[in-house]
Design a protein around this motif. Sequence first.
Motif, short mmCIF file in Angstrom:
data_model
loop_
_atom_site.label_atom_id
_atom_site.label_comp_id
_atom_site.label_asym_id
_atom_site.label_seq_id
_atom_site.Cartn_x
_atom_site.Cartn_y
_atom_site.Cartn_z
N GLU A 223 15.46 -9.21 8.22
CA GLU A 223 16.17 -10.17 7.56
C GLU A 223 14.97 -11.70 7.27
N TRP A 224 14.56 -11.39 6.19
CA TRP A 224 13.40 -12.63 5.86
C TRP A 224 14.34 -13.57 5.12
N LYS A 225 13.90 -14.68 5.30
CA LYS A 225 14.74 -15.85 4.43
C LYS A 225 13.66 -16.11 3.09
N PRO A 226 14.25 -16.59 2.05
CA PRO A 226 13.16 -16.82 0.73
C PRO A 226 12.34 -17.82 0.99
N GLN A 227 11.00 -17.66 0.39
CA GLN A 227 10.03 -18.59 0.68
C GLN A 227 9.91 -19.52 -0.80
N ASP B 285 0.84 -1.25 -0.02
CA ASP B 285 -0.10 0.09 0.11
C ASP B 285 0.77 1.26 0.04
N SER B 286 2.25 1.13 -0.01
CA SER B 286 3.05 2.26 -0.19
C SER B 286 4.46 1.71 -0.80
N GLU B 287 5.42 2.58 -0.99
CA GLU B 287 6.56 2.04 -1.83
C GLU B 287 7.35 1.10 -0.72
N ILE B 288 7.39 1.47 0.55
CA ILE B 288 8.12 0.73 1.64
C ILE B 288 7.15 -0.58 1.93
N GLY B 289 5.99 -0.49 1.93
CA GLY B 289 4.99 -1.61 1.99
C GLY B 289 5.32 -2.69 1.00
N GLN B 290 5.33 -2.33 -0.39
CA GLN B 290 5.63 -2.95 -1.61
C GLN B 290 6.98 -3.65 -1.36
N LEU B 291 8.06 -3.13 -0.94
CA LEU B 291 9.41 -3.57 -0.85
C LEU B 291 9.18 -4.91 0.17
N LEU B 292 8.42 -4.47 1.39
CA LEU B 292 8.40 -5.70 2.26
C LEU B 292 7.58 -6.76 1.91
N CYS B 293 6.69 -6.56 1.16
CA CYS B 293 5.95 -7.80 0.70
C CYS B 293 6.92 -8.46 -0.32
N ILE B 294 7.38 -7.68 -1.05
CA ILE B 294 8.49 -8.66 -1.90
C ILE B 294 9.52 -9.33 -1.10
N ARG C 121 9.54 -10.38 2.21
CA ARG C 121 8.79 -11.53 2.95
C ARG C 121 8.73 -12.70 1.96
N GLN C 122 8.49 -12.52 0.86
CA GLN C 122 8.27 -13.73 -0.15
C GLN C 122 9.62 -14.37 -0.72
N LEU C 123 10.39 -13.41 -1.38
CA LEU C 123 11.57 -13.64 -2.02
C LEU C 123 13.00 -13.51 -0.99
N ASP D 137 14.09 -12.41 -10.29
CA ASP D 137 15.42 -12.52 -9.59
C ASP D 137 15.72 -11.01 -9.50
N TYR D 138 16.25 -10.94 -8.16
CA TYR D 138 16.55 -9.57 -7.73
C TYR D 138 17.48 -8.84 -8.72
N ASP D 139 18.72 -9.46 -8.85
CA ASP D 139 19.77 -8.79 -9.78
C ASP D 139 19.26 -8.68 -11.09
N PRO D 140 19.11 -7.21 -11.56
CA PRO D 140 18.50 -6.94 -12.91
C PRO D 140 19.31 -7.83 -13.97
N ALA D 141 20.74 -7.88 -13.72
CA ALA D 141 21.57 -8.43 -14.62
C ALA D 141 21.36 -9.73 -14.99
N LYS D 142 20.82 -10.42 -13.96
CA LYS D 142 20.53 -11.96 -14.07
C LYS D 142 19.36 -12.24 -14.31
N ARG D 143 18.38 -11.41 -14.54
CA ARG D 143 17.03 -11.48 -14.74
C ARG D 143 16.58 -11.72 -16.16
N ILE D 144 15.91 -12.85 -16.57
CA ILE D 144 15.76 -13.19 -17.74
C ILE D 144 15.32 -12.28 -19.00
N SER D 145 15.67 -12.39 -20.00
CA SER D 145 15.22 -11.24 -20.91
C SER D 145 13.85 -12.04 -21.82
N ALA D 146 13.31 -11.16 -22.44
CA ALA D 146 11.92 -11.52 -22.92
C ALA D 146 12.55 -12.42 -24.23
#
Length: 306
Positions: A254-258, A219-228, A230-232, A280-289
Amino acid sequence: MDDYEIFDTIGNGTYGKVYKAKVKNTGQIVAIKKAKLERDEDGIAATTLREISLLRMLSQNLNIVRLLDVKHLKCNDGRLFVCLIFEYVDCDLRDYIDKLSKTKMPQMLIKVFIVLQSFMYQLFKGVSYCHGHGVIHRDLKPQNILVDKTRGLLKLADFGLGRSFFLPVGALTHNVMTLWYRAPEVLLGVVQYSIPVDIWSLGCIFAEMSRMTPLFRGDSEIGQLLCIFRQLGTPTEDMWPGVSKSRNWHSYPEWKPQKLSLVVPDMEPSGVDLLSNMLDYDPAKRISAKEAMQHPYFDDLDKSQY
């Protein structure tokens, strides 16, 4: 605009209204996006100019909405408008997902109709075409993806926030993308970002189509980061080199990946693998289209139809 018969208002957003209309002398149904110019000296809004120029280049692709014409109008009261005339597509992916979820259709039946595979392949095809022409969409979300239900086609729309990354530009704005589909590098204020932000958005859409509900609902930028996080899992320097030097980085829990498979339980393993490569968190490792179109998830899809 005497050439058109207006039927109904089908959209009303930040940048203007969208109408359903008919071309009087041909009977063709079109969508008209009207952008108001507040004052003569302001000229045409940058978002409108950008959308026109990008669509002139991109809209010959089957998976990108087609721009048919542009009209510059002056009303009797002196108000100025620019109207973009598009092909008409009767549904967006948001409505499509909502209606599909209400039918409670079994996931196996969805698999039989290859809806998820077909739609994702087409999204990658359209995004790959944009990226191949030097364009980042920057606002991929279900509302900006049109569904031609008759032909089973998906079309990318609303390029008002699109940018060419071949042009020498400085730091890009961070006020892009609807919050739930915004990439973590944008949320963390990374100074320069590129086409991987579109892949992250597609990953969120992929998960949403499978589970019928958005994946990250902050529901906010910080809230969005925390949602991400918690899951990843909370990103570390090993996962994403340089993340702790981001402008908006703080001391986060410090959440662990689910396991991703737990949030998309109806997705097959190859789909989960593709999703993990998109998120993938790292944009350089994210798969391309382009790479994603060759992923094993699409091995049993008849690609010749596209």
